[in-house]
Motif scaffolding. Structure first.
Motif, PDB file in Angstrom:
ATOM      1  N   ASP A   4      47.052  41.013  47.217  1.00  0.00           N
ATOM      2  CA  ASP A   4      46.822  42.466  47.222  1.00  0.00           C
ATOM      3  C   ASP A   4      45.491  42.836  46.580  1.00  0.00           C
ATOM      4  O   ASP A   4      45.356  43.872  45.921  1.00  0.00           O
ATOM      5  N   GLY A   5      44.487  42.005  46.745  1.00  0.00           N
ATOM      6  CA  GLY A   5      43.159  42.300  46.235  1.00  0.00           C
ATOM      7  C   GLY A   5      42.955  42.022  44.767  1.00  0.00           C
ATOM      8  O   GLY A   5      41.882  42.295  44.230  1.00  0.00           O
ATOM      9  N   LYS A   6      43.964  41.448  44.092  1.00  0.00           N
ATOM     10  CA  LYS A   6      43.859  41.205  42.648  1.00  0.00           C
ATOM     11  C   LYS A   6      43.067  39.941  42.322  1.00  0.00           C
ATOM     12  O   LYS A   6      42.635  39.751  41.193  1.00  0.00           O
ATOM     13  N   VAL A   7      42.903  39.045  43.293  1.00  0.00           N
ATOM     14  CA  VAL A   7      42.162  37.800  43.067  1.00  0.00           C
ATOM     15  C   VAL A   7      41.050  37.701  44.105  1.00  0.00           C
ATOM     16  O   VAL A   7      41.297  37.821  45.304  1.00  0.00           O
ATOM     17  N   LEU A   8      39.818  37.476  43.630  1.00  0.00           N
ATOM     18  CA  LEU A   8      38.678  37.320  44.524  1.00  0.00           C
ATOM     19  C   LEU A   8      38.355  35.841  44.709  1.00  0.00           C
ATOM     20  O   LEU A   8      38.454  35.047  43.766  1.00  0.00           O
ATOM     21  N   VAL A   9      37.963  35.480  45.931  1.00  0.00           N
ATOM     22  CA  VAL A   9      37.596  34.090  46.220  1.00  0.00           C
ATOM     23  C   VAL A   9      36.309  34.078  47.041  1.00  0.00           C
ATOM     24  O   VAL A   9      36.015  35.011  47.793  1.00  0.00           O
ATOM     25  N   LEU A  10      35.530  32.995  46.884  1.00  0.00           N
ATOM     26  CA  LEU A  10      34.326  32.804  47.693  1.00  0.00           C
ATOM     27  C   LEU A  10      34.693  32.154  49.012  1.00  0.00           C
ATOM     28  O   LEU A  10      35.565  31.283  49.067  1.00  0.00           O
ATOM     29  N   LYS A  11      34.003  32.553  50.054  1.00  0.00           N
ATOM     30  CA  LYS A  11      34.114  31.826  51.313  1.00  0.00           C
ATOM     31  C   LYS A  11      33.350  30.510  51.175  1.00  0.00           C
ATOM     32  O   LYS A  11      32.475  30.353  50.323  1.00  0.00           O
ATOM     33  N   GLU A  12      33.667  29.551  52.048  1.00  0.00           N
ATOM     34  CA  GLU A  12      33.098  28.213  51.909  1.00  0.00           C
ATOM     35  C   GLU A  12      31.576  28.212  52.008  1.00  0.00           C
ATOM     36  O   GLU A  12      30.895  27.457  51.314  1.00  0.00           O
ATOM     37  N   GLY A  13      31.014  29.061  52.849  1.00  0.00           N
ATOM     38  CA  GLY A  13      29.560  29.085  53.010  1.00  0.00           C
ATOM     39  C   GLY A  13      28.818  29.636  51.816  1.00  0.00           C
ATOM     40  O   GLY A  13      27.591  29.526  51.727  1.00  0.00           O
ATOM     41  N   ALA A  14      29.538  30.250  50.882  1.00  0.00           N
ATOM     42  CA  ALA A  14      28.891  30.887  49.726  1.00  0.00           C
ATOM     43  C   ALA A  14      28.863  29.988  48.489  1.00  0.00           C
ATOM     44  O   ALA A  14      28.575  30.448  47.396  1.00  0.00           O
ATOM     45  N   TYR A  15      29.195  28.687  48.699  1.00  0.00           N
ATOM     46  CA  TYR A  15      29.150  27.758  47.565  1.00  0.00           C
ATOM     47  C   TYR A  15      28.383  26.505  47.978  1.00  0.00           C
ATOM     48  O   TYR A  15      28.663  25.904  49.013  1.00  0.00           O
ATOM     49  N   ASN A  16      27.407  26.127  47.158  1.00  0.00           N
ATOM     50  CA  ASN A  16      26.474  25.054  47.481  1.00  0.00           C
ATOM     51  C   ASN A  16      26.716  23.848  46.597  1.00  0.00           C
ATOM     52  O   ASN A  16      26.957  23.989  45.398  1.00  0.00           O
ATOM     53  N   GLU A  17      26.617  22.648  47.153  1.00  0.00           N
ATOM     54  CA  GLU A  17      26.924  21.438  46.399  1.00  0.00           C
ATOM     55  C   GLU A  17      25.891  21.123  45.317  1.00  0.00           C
ATOM     56  O   GLU A  17      26.164  20.320  44.421  1.00  0.00           O
ATOM     57  N   GLU A  18      24.713  21.726  45.391  1.00  0.00           N
ATOM     58  CA  GLU A  18      23.691  21.488  44.372  1.00  0.00           C
ATOM     59  C   GLU A  18      23.663  22.581  43.313  1.00  0.00           C
ATOM     60  O   GLU A  18      23.563  22.311  42.118  1.00  0.00           O
ATOM     61  N   PHE A  19      23.753  23.853  43.754  1.00  0.00           N
ATOM     62  CA  PHE A  19      23.550  24.976  42.840  1.00  0.00           C
ATOM     63  C   PHE A  19      24.801  25.775  42.539  1.00  0.00           C
ATOM     64  O   PHE A  19      24.803  26.628  41.670  1.00  0.00           O
ATOM     65  N   GLY A  20      25.874  25.539  43.278  1.00  0.00           N
ATOM     66  CA  GLY A  20      27.054  26.372  43.107  1.00  0.00           C
ATOM     67  C   GLY A  20      26.951  27.612  43.961  1.00  0.00           C
ATOM     68  O   GLY A  20      26.815  27.543  45.197  1.00  0.00           O
ATOM     69  N   LEU A  21      26.973  28.764  43.339  1.00  0.00           N
ATOM     70  CA  LEU A  21      26.940  30.041  44.052  1.00  0.00           C
ATOM     71  C   LEU A  21      25.738  30.137  44.983  1.00  0.00           C
ATOM     72  O   LEU A  21      24.607  29.840  44.592  1.00  0.00           O
ATOM     73  N   ASP A  22      26.000  30.567  46.223  1.00  0.00           N
ATOM     74  CA  ASP A  22      24.945  30.824  47.201  1.00  0.00           C
ATOM     75  C   ASP A  22      25.106  32.262  47.683  1.00  0.00           C
ATOM     76  O   ASP A  22      25.946  32.566  48.521  1.00  0.00           O
TER      77      ASP A  22
END
Length: 812
Positions: free
Chosen positions: A782-800
């Motif tokens: 119900d919108g209480k937990v936010l998650v990143l989509k797979e394309g928004a996380y990078n194996e070198e830097f993390g958050l993209d």
């Protein structure tokens, strides 16, 4: 008539109001008994849902369960005001207060907890000169209130027994206030209010969870037996070190001696102690030895490690798990996956849905051993949100170890000191301030109550000298670096050395340097570390880095300051961008950590590409450190001839706190008030009460006038508020997200939220907005937990932020 408190989702079984009130009372009593206020917390428990003794609430809850898609109108039934109103009417009239002053104070403390138990403590007096407390308990009319009170005395507790119970609570309050302490009565009552609120929130949620899961009682481990077993395992490990080939090395002998000192201190009564073990001195083992021995001798219920960064949590927790051979009873709490700061859930109380399940999931720090951060510790006492304060009562009867305590954010120094004084004096907790660079916590108005003999380590100056393994090379006082020049400098060091660690002050400069070095040194293992990466990701990177170091391979690591406090790595060379003296000292601890070489170099540089505009503490620390380096260049005897001497450290912290002045009391510019004033100013000194009198020509008719809710709304441990987001790193991160999107029980949610701690990052508002714009965010529950989509996380830097990493998570 069967008055209903809750309806179980699985079988529609009813929990009666009587069952719930008595169950919450019993739990709250056990929480309050720990600090001698059993009847105060019990009173809050027995009255908190008094307003459910109405036909209106019964009809409301039945309708809500039968029509989950069209719930009753918000606020149609107010059930949280009645308990506070009863206390006010019975014990806060002018005649009642004259007869028994302590009953009147109790009515305010407990009444505020009751009316607030679906959100956060109300202001007794707000900046707008309104009392939200009085508006609820005195001015608000409740239909059939007298009938509700009659039902309470008929089904829960007879009126004569109730009055006797209140008298017992009043006696407890009198004893609480009479206890010797440097705190003012207003300060004592502020912390008492928060403790009572914590006990009520946790008792209410725990009883509701047990009913929902159809469990008779809450299982609690026998910590006496557990800590004894842990101590035996730890000592077996420590004794095994004595037969290792390097056991007689000078550093290992010193580590053993300091560990022995900690054990000796464990026999002393609970108090606030300092453990000034130099970097690399084995403070994790030594502090754990103290904690387990002290917990065994004095029957403590929890051992809590508080660290400055989430990076250290996973490393220290994993080390302790291996030492104690236990996964079940060790909790890591990195951040709040669920944000309930603005949540008022009274509408749905009694009816089970995803939001309610999240609220009831166990997140109350009831584990025997807990690892958490300074941010989360301070949030427990001062931040908005019932989820934060729910944990407070479990800080009592504990051993609390602050690792790298010099990292207490400067605006929070006074608040930190007051919280520790309360925990020691009233909550029977023992506190260890653990660091190689003890901050000057007594240079502020609200001082820490440290005793003269509080240092655990004997002959500290000689120990510090014996642990000296690096020399500081100053490149900051007379030249400047950019990434181009720094890359050249790193290349020079790699011609002679195998391993180089570079620590810079901002994530953007770290990332840019990493990309530049990646082009130059494709044949050398190169790693990037920052808080844009989740804990599991950082742990994997650090594991690879350690392997290279152990194998004496060539390796470069570029990191933000997260690596410098407590991370067990040992490089041949460290380059540190100029920052506070404590940060430079901690960075030095990542070089030649175990004395592998006689002496190694730590280079301090001034990096001109770092934007420190919004990082005031780092900026001011950098200025003071630079002045000290210039002093030493001009006069080798300045600061006792050593940038890390006790004299130098004391001078540094004095200068730093002087630069911040009012900030150490958490000054709120918009209100032109200190946080300490909002929380515990005496009525006579409170500008709001004075303004109230001027405006209305009458005194505020309350004992307390503090602005708890306003203070919480303005509290941020760091300047910018962040939101926790779960990332799809590794197959486990993806599985957690997938499971959260399904129908889950409270027990499943408890397990998933704990597992998710390893897979979260904290994002600023502008980052959330960009991710939303680029379709990089999703939500569940119900919108209480936010998650990143797979394309928004990078194996070198993390958050993209751009959501274009192309990171194929299936390869993991």
């Amino acid at each position: 008539m069967n008055y209903i408190a809750h309806i179980r989702e699985a079988d529609r079984q009813h929990q009666t109001v009587e069952e719930h009130l008595l169950g919450v009372m019993a739990l709250a009593e056990t929480y309050g008994e720990k600090i001698g206020i059993k009847h105060i917390t019990g009173l809050a428990g027995m009255l908190h849902d008094l307003g459910k003794y109405t036909v209106e609430f019964r009809e409301y809850i039945l309708k809500a369960v039968d029509n989950p898609d069209s719930p009753p109108t918000r606020g149609s039934v107010d059930h949280s005001t009645a308990g506070g109103k009863l206390l006010y009417q019975f014990f806060h009239s002018s005649e009642a207060v004259k007869e028994h002053r302590y009953r009147g104070i109790l009515a305010e403390i407990i009444g505020n907890a009751i009316i607030s138990h679906h959100s956060y403590l109300q202001d007794f007096l707000s900046p707008e000169l309104e009392s939200k407390y009085l508006l609820r308990v005195r001015d608000k009319e409740l239909d059939k209130f007298d009938e509700t009170v009659e039902l309470f005395f008929k089904h829960v507790m007879k009126e004569s027994e109730f009055y006797h119970y209140v008298d017992q609570a009043a006696d407890e309050l009198e004893k609480f206030l009479s206890k010797s302490s440097s705190a003012s009565n207003e300060n004592k009552l502020m912390f008492l209010s928060k403790f009572v609120f914590s006990a009520l929130i946790d008792a209410d949620r725990t009883n509701t969870r047990l009913f929902e899961e159809n469990i008779a009682e809450n299982s609690v481990p026998n910590t006496d037996e557990l800590f004894e077993a842990y101590y035996d395992r730890l000592m077996a490990k420590i004794n095994s070190f004595t037969v290792q080939p390097d056991a007689l090395s000078r550093i290992n002998q010193l580590r053993r001696e300091m560990s022995d000192h900690c054990e000796q201190y464990a026999a002393k009564p609970s108090g606030i102690y300092t453990l000034s073990i130099p970097t690399g001195g084995g403070k994790t083992l030594a502090s754990l030895r103290y904690a387990l021995k002290h917990a065994t001798l004095y029957h403590k219920k929890h051992i809590i490690y508080v660290v400055p960064y989430t990076t250290i949590i996973e490393q220290n927790a994993e080390a302790v798990r291996k030492l104690l051979k236990d996964d079940m009873h060790i909790l890591e709490h990195h951040s709040n996956v669920i944000d309930d700061a603005d949540e008022d859930d009274e509408l749905w109380d009694g009816v089970m849905n995803a939001k309610q399940k999240l609220k009831l999931a166990k997140d109350n720090w009831d584990a025997p051993i807990i690892f958490t951060t300074m941010v989360q510790f301070l949030n427990v006492f001062y931040a908005k949100g019932s989820g934060n304060i729910r944990r407070l009562h479990n800080l009592s009867e504990s051993v609390i170890i602050f690792d790298e305590v010099q990292k207490v954010p400067i605006p929070c120094v006074s608040l930190f000191n007051q919280a520790l004084n309360f925990l020691e004096v009233y909550c029977h907790s023992s506190i260890v301030l653990c660091t190689a660079t003890q901050p000057a916590l007594d240079f502020v108005e609200h001082k820490l109550d440290l005793k003269p003999d509080s240092e655990m380590i004997k002959n500290l100056p000689q120990v510090i000298e014996a642990f000296k393994r690096v020399e500081i090379i100053d490149h900051a006082s007379d030249e400047e670096f950019n990434n181009e020049k720094l890359a050249d400098f790193i290349g020079e060091k790699l011609n002679k050395l195998q391993s180089v660690l570079v620590i810079l002050n901002t994530k953007s400069v770290v990332k840019n340097l990493y990309l530049q070095l990646k082009e130059r040194y494709s044949d050398i293992p190169l790693y990037h570390l920052s808080t844009s990466m989740c804990a599991a990701h950082r742990a994997q990177i650090l594991g690879e880095v350690r392997q290279h170091l152990e194998n004496r391979n060539r390796v470069i690591c570029i990191s933000t300051q997260l690596i410098e406090a407590g991370v067990d790595v040992s490089f041949e060379c460290v380059i540190r961008s100029l920052a506070g003296l404590d940060s430079i000292a901690q960075a030095a601890g990542r070089c030649n950590r175990h004395g592998e070489q006689a002496l190694r170099q730590v280079y301090v540089i001034d990096h001109v590409e770092e934007n420190l505009k919004h990082l005031k503490e780092i900026r001011m620390g950098k200025q003071i450190s630079k002045k000290m380096l210039i002093d030493l260049k001009r006069d080798q005897t300045a600061h006792d001839g050593d940038i890390f001497s006790d004299v130098a450290m004391e001078w540094y912290f004095k200068q730093l706190y002087r630069e911040f002045d009012n900030d150490v009391d958490y000054y709120i510019p918009r209100l032109r008030k200190k946080m300490t004033e909002l929380l515990s100013a005496a009525k006579a000194d409170n500008t709001y009460t004075q303004a109230f009198y001027s405006k209305r020509n009458e005194h505020l008719p309350l004992f307390l006038a503090n602005s708890y809710r306003t203070a919480a709304e303005h509290f941020r441990v760091i300047d910018d508020l962040t939101t926790s987001v779960i990332v799809p790193y590794h197959h486990e991160g993806k599985e957690i997200i997938a499971e959260l999107n399904g129908e889950r029980s409270i027990a499943d949610l408890t397990r998933l939220l704990r597992s998710a701690q390893q897979f979260t990052i904290n994002l600023f508002d502008h980052e959330l907005q960009l991710l939303s714009k680029n379709s990089g965010l999703e939500s569940c529950l119900d919108g209480k937990v936010l998650v990143l989509k797979e394309g928004a996380y990078n194996e070198e830097f993390g958050l993209d932020i751009e959501n274009d990493s192309g990171f194929d998570l299936s390869m993991f």
